[in-house]
Structure formats: C-alpha cells, structure tokens
Enzyme design. Structure first.
Site, PDB file in Angstrom:
ATOM      1  N   ASP A  22       0.776  -1.130  -0.109  1.00 17.87           N
ATOM      2  CA  ASP A  22      -0.067  -0.040   0.140  1.00 17.87           C
ATOM      3  C   ASP A  22       0.915   1.380  -0.109  1.00 17.87           C
ATOM      4  O   ASP A  22       0.598   2.275   0.851  1.00 17.87           O
ATOM      5  CB  ASP A  22      -0.951  -0.101   1.213  1.00 17.87           C
ATOM      6  CG  ASP A  22      -1.603  -1.064   1.484  1.00 17.87           C
ATOM      7  OD1 ASP A  22      -2.106  -1.568   0.303  1.00 17.87           O
ATOM      8  OD2 ASP A  22      -1.982  -1.538   2.460  1.00 17.87           O
ATOM      9  N   GLU A 179     -11.195   0.342  -4.264  1.00 21.83           N
ATOM     10  CA  GLU A 179     -10.520   0.754  -2.873  1.00 21.83           C
ATOM     11  C   GLU A 179      -9.302   1.552  -3.561  1.00 21.83           C
ATOM     12  O   GLU A 179      -8.972   1.947  -4.729  1.00 21.83           O
ATOM     13  CB  GLU A 179      -9.993  -0.287  -2.000  1.00 21.83           C
ATOM     14  CG  GLU A 179      -9.004  -1.386  -2.793  1.00 21.83           C
ATOM     15  CD  GLU A 179      -9.052  -2.766  -2.028  1.00 21.83           C
ATOM     16  OE1 GLU A 179      -9.755  -2.971  -0.809  1.00 21.83           O
ATOM     17  OE2 GLU A 179      -8.211  -3.510  -2.424  1.00 21.83           O
TER      18      GLU A 179
END
Length: 504
Positions: A22, A179
């Site tokens: 991430d 997302e």
C-alpha cells in the site's frame, strides 16, 4: 530479480522489497517520501526517503509511541493499520490512515519533518471506510475519499466532517473491491485513481477524471490502466497505486505487487512489495509503462544506493527503525540497555502461538537469505523465528542445553528435530533458499533450513521445512514474513543479528 538493460542504466524491481504494501508517495523539492501499511506491527507506518524513487532509506516509523498506535492485546494478525496516504501541504506533512482494530477508525497525523516526531492522532469520526485519501483544492478545501468510493469534505485540523459522505464513483461495473482512492489535480482535470478486483491475482488500477474534485467522473476507456491478471508475468497482484511527478516533469507510479514462486498455484512469501513504473499521458489519460523485474532507469541520475544495515550488534541506545513487534513493544519486555551491546527479551507469552509473545524481527526482503544470531539462553529459552502469524511460523529454539526446531502450521504444532548442545551462548541459523527448478507442478516456493554453529565454526542443519506453509496463499491475510528473535520463557539475550541476502 536483476539484470541489465541495453541502455546500461537499470532499475531492479521491487524498489522496496519485502512486506511493504500500500505505498503512498509525495515529493517535496528534490526529495521523495513514502509510507506503507504496517497492520498488527509496532511501531507502525514505516517511512522512507529517496532522491531518485529507486533507492529508499527508512528514516523512521510515524507511529512510534502508544499514544499514537493503540492495538488491543487480542488484535488479530493482519488487523491494525491499513493503507496510509502521505501528502505535503501548506508546509506540513499529512498522514491519514485507518486503525481497524481499535475502533478509532480513521486517524490523521501531522509533522514538519517526516522523520518525526509525528503528532498524536486527530480523530475523524465522520469519515467511515478504509484507505482514506487527502486532497486540497485551490480554495483550500480538504477532500477525503475512502474505499467504496465515497467522499466527504473535512477540516484536517479538527477532524470535523462537513455533511454526509457521497459516492462519487464505483469503478468498473462488476469489479469487486473498489478501494485505495487517490485524488489529484493534474492539468485541466481532477483524476481519481483506484484499485479494484481484490488484492489477489485479479488486482488492477483504474482511473477516472472530472472537472471538479467532487466529480462527476468519467472512466478511462482503457481501464484497467494496469493489471497483470491472467498474464504470465513474474510480478502479480499489481494494484494500490499512487502517482508522483519528478522535478523534470516526468510522472511515475508506485504500486504494490507480489513475486509468486514454486508451482501451481504459486506462493508469495515476502508479502506485497513496492514496485515502480513510468507513466506517460495520452489524450489526458495516464498510460503505465514497463513494469518488469528490470526496467530502464529514470532519466535523471540515480543516487548511490543506501548502505543497508544487514547486521545489528545492538550497540545503539535504541533499536533501529527496521525492527518491529506484534501489537506492542515495551521497554519492560524488550531493551538494549540491560546488558550493554545485547538485545534482552523478557518473555510474556509461552510461545509464538500466543498473541502476547515477545518477538522482535525485521522483514524478509530477499527470496533467498541467510540469518544468524548469537543467543544466550542461560536465564530462559527462546530463539530465532520466521513468522507470518500466530498460526504459521517456524523457529529454532534454545533451552536447557538443547535446541529444537518447531513448526506451527494452522492447527498443527510439532517438534521437527532436537539435539543437545553445550551450555552457554550459541549461534542459531536459518537459510532460506528459493526454488530454482520445479520438480513438479506442486513444488513449493522455497525451503527453510534451521541449524546451529558447531565449535569448529561449521553449521549443522537440524531440519529443513517447506516454505509454502509460511505464504499468504496458505495462511491468508495481508502481511509477509518477518524474521527475528523471541523469548518463550524467562530472560534471553542476543549479542548480534546478521541478515545476508543470497539472491542472484
């Protein structure tokens, strides 16, 4: 993975190997800063610095004290801190993140120096959902966008939300898990970059654009602009990307991906790693270039690579920022000040199966590596472990003039081998060897060999274990392997820890 590009200047992907998922990046002048998810580990959110997007040095952890990161004792593996966004605005660094294990929801931190200290959290009770993003428009309004994809205006100084969140885009029709939103003003448009398809093999990156930060947004006709789903490519699960512009005007993307090994279905053991890809613009849409194990270097000169501290003699007054522990790490149970030049661990849980186990490790960053540590177990017992979570770990443990190799795989725990050793300090070892040639389609990604150093300096292997059982495909979750030291009873001292990469 490495090699040589015909132009002679190359980048070896991943640029940040090991469990660094991430990624979020921002640039300030000639300096780049990057943050990653840390999940159940403390300290949380590792922070890195680079001058070329290729060579990264860890400068700290944003959440390094309990007032910033509170994880309950029963927080599950792969819980904790999800998907930070790192931005620089109005002379300050801003870091927004979700703590899924404490009920805090979304939290916002600030700093004038990314190396810290970072503030205590500003809580965002009106922001719901994971993967929060921050963006400011020309009027100074701060827009927070979350997975879903929903958006709300906030006051980043107080955490107040203005009105309910509204959905602004759902990604590709039928694609699951929209997302990791990031919102940017680039030229005449606001661009909304998202991940979709789930963080497994179907992962991808898509983009939409609009004239205002609130939309409406039109999707790129070439979506997904990046995915390796269904491709015979050594890098898989590509997604959760962030964009950054270099001082020369070129654009780049950092993203997560994995390197599966072995046969079918392929097992990735290091977790999701950070990769780099070039970006060009065609008809006001981003086009992602070559993402390969070896790619052409950026057009600017590469900086010298940082000296990676593979060996730690525990001579500093504090642990280096690469060391992490599950859920917490108190001086009561972990210290370098009790015995000069040694790391001392005081046991809490009775084994690595326990949620409160005392463990200090660093991310495994190479497909093949050799790890050694000198342990003094005279006041207790503990050892050297490779951890994925409480139900998936291998270790070699020293106790009462004996060493034993232990495997925990799901509900099964077994002593693989044991042997007597002389009383006193001894060197424990683990060699991780990536599979070079498949024996058959069921071949695992690597093997882990655990052993001890003999008085004459040679090493004796006590047990060799299949690495597939310490993989995400077996264990599930979002993390990767962490290798380090633990105490299972009493007090255990470690004089040094040496990590030697063996990748070609």
């Amino acid at each position: 993975m490495s090699g040589r590009h015909p132009a002679g200047r190359t980048v070896t992907n991943p640029v940040l190997p090991g469990f660094h998922p991430d990624p979020s990046v921002c640039r300030v002048g000639d300096d780049y800063y990057l943050a990653c998810s840390s999940f159940e580990y403390f300290p949380g959110i590792p922070l890195f610095h680079s001058r070329d997007l290729v060579h990264w040095t860890q400068i700290g952890n944003a959440l390094d004290r309990p007032s910033q990161l509170s994880l309950p004792a029963d927080a599950p593996a792969s819980g904790g801190i999800y998907a930070p966004t790192l931005r620089h605005h109005d002379g300050r660094f801003w870091l927004i993140v979700t703590n899924v294990s404490e009920g805090d929801g979304n939290l916002l931190f600030t700093a004038t120096d990314p190396a810290g200290p970072w503030s205590d959290p500003i809580r965002l009770p009106g922001v719901h959902g994971i993967d929060p993003d921050l963006a400011w428009d020309e009027e100074g309004t701060c827009w927070c966008t979350v997975a879903g994809v929903h958006q709300v205006r906030i006051d980043p100084h107080t955490g107040e939300a203005f009105g309910p969140a509204r959905r602004i885009w759902s990604g590709t029709p039928g694609a699951k898990a929209p997302e990791a939103p990031h919102l940017y003003r680039i030229g005449d448009y606001w661009y909304l970059l998202i991940a979709e398809g789930g963080t497994e093999r179907g992962h991808g990156v898509s983009v939409a654009r609009g004239r205002t930060p609130a939309g409406p947004f039109e999707p790129c006709p070439a979506n997904p602009i990046l995915t390796h789903r269904g491709l015979d490519h050594p890098i898989q699960n590509t997604g959760h990307a962030d964009l950054v512009q270099a001082p020369d005007g070129s654009w780049w993307m950092v993203l997560l991906g994995v390197r599966p090994g072995g046969g079918t279905p392929g097992w990735h053991v290091l977790g999701r790693e950070t990769f780099l890809a070039p970006v060009t613009w065609v008809d006001d849409w981003p086009v992602v270039g070559d993402l390969s194990p070896v790619m052409a270097a950026p057009p600017w000169p590469l900086q010298p690579g940082p000296v990676v501290p593979h060996r730690d003699d525990f001579d500093l007054s504090e642990l280096q920022p690469c060391w992490i522990s599950p859920r917490d790490r108190s001086a009561e149970h972990c210290t370098v000040k009790e015995r000069a030049g040694w790391l001392t661990l005081h046991a809490r849980g009775s084994s690595l199966d326990d949620l409160d186990a005392v463990f200090v490790g660093r991310r495994q960053q190479h497909l093949s590596c050799r790890v050694r540590t000198l342990i003094d177990p005279a006041e207790g017992h503990g050892g050297l472990a490779v951890r994925l979570d409480e139900e998936h770990h291998y270790e070699i443990e020293a106790r009462s003039a004996q060493v034993r190799v232990i495997a925990r795989i799901g509900p099964l725990r077994t002593v693989v081998a044991s042997r007597p050793v002389p009383a006193g300090p001894l060197v424990l070892s683990v060699d991780v060897t990536a599979t070079q040639r498949l024996r058959d389609a069921r071949s695992g990604p690597d093997t882990l060999s655990f052993g001890v150093e003999e008085p004459d300096g040679t090493f004796t292997v006590l047990g060799t274990l299949d690495g597939r059982y310490l993989s995400t495909e077996v264990a599930g979750g979002f993390t990767g392997r962490v290798i380090g030291m633990y105490a299972a009873a009493g007090t255990v001292h470690f004089d040094w820890f040496d990590y030697e990469p063996l990748d070609q």
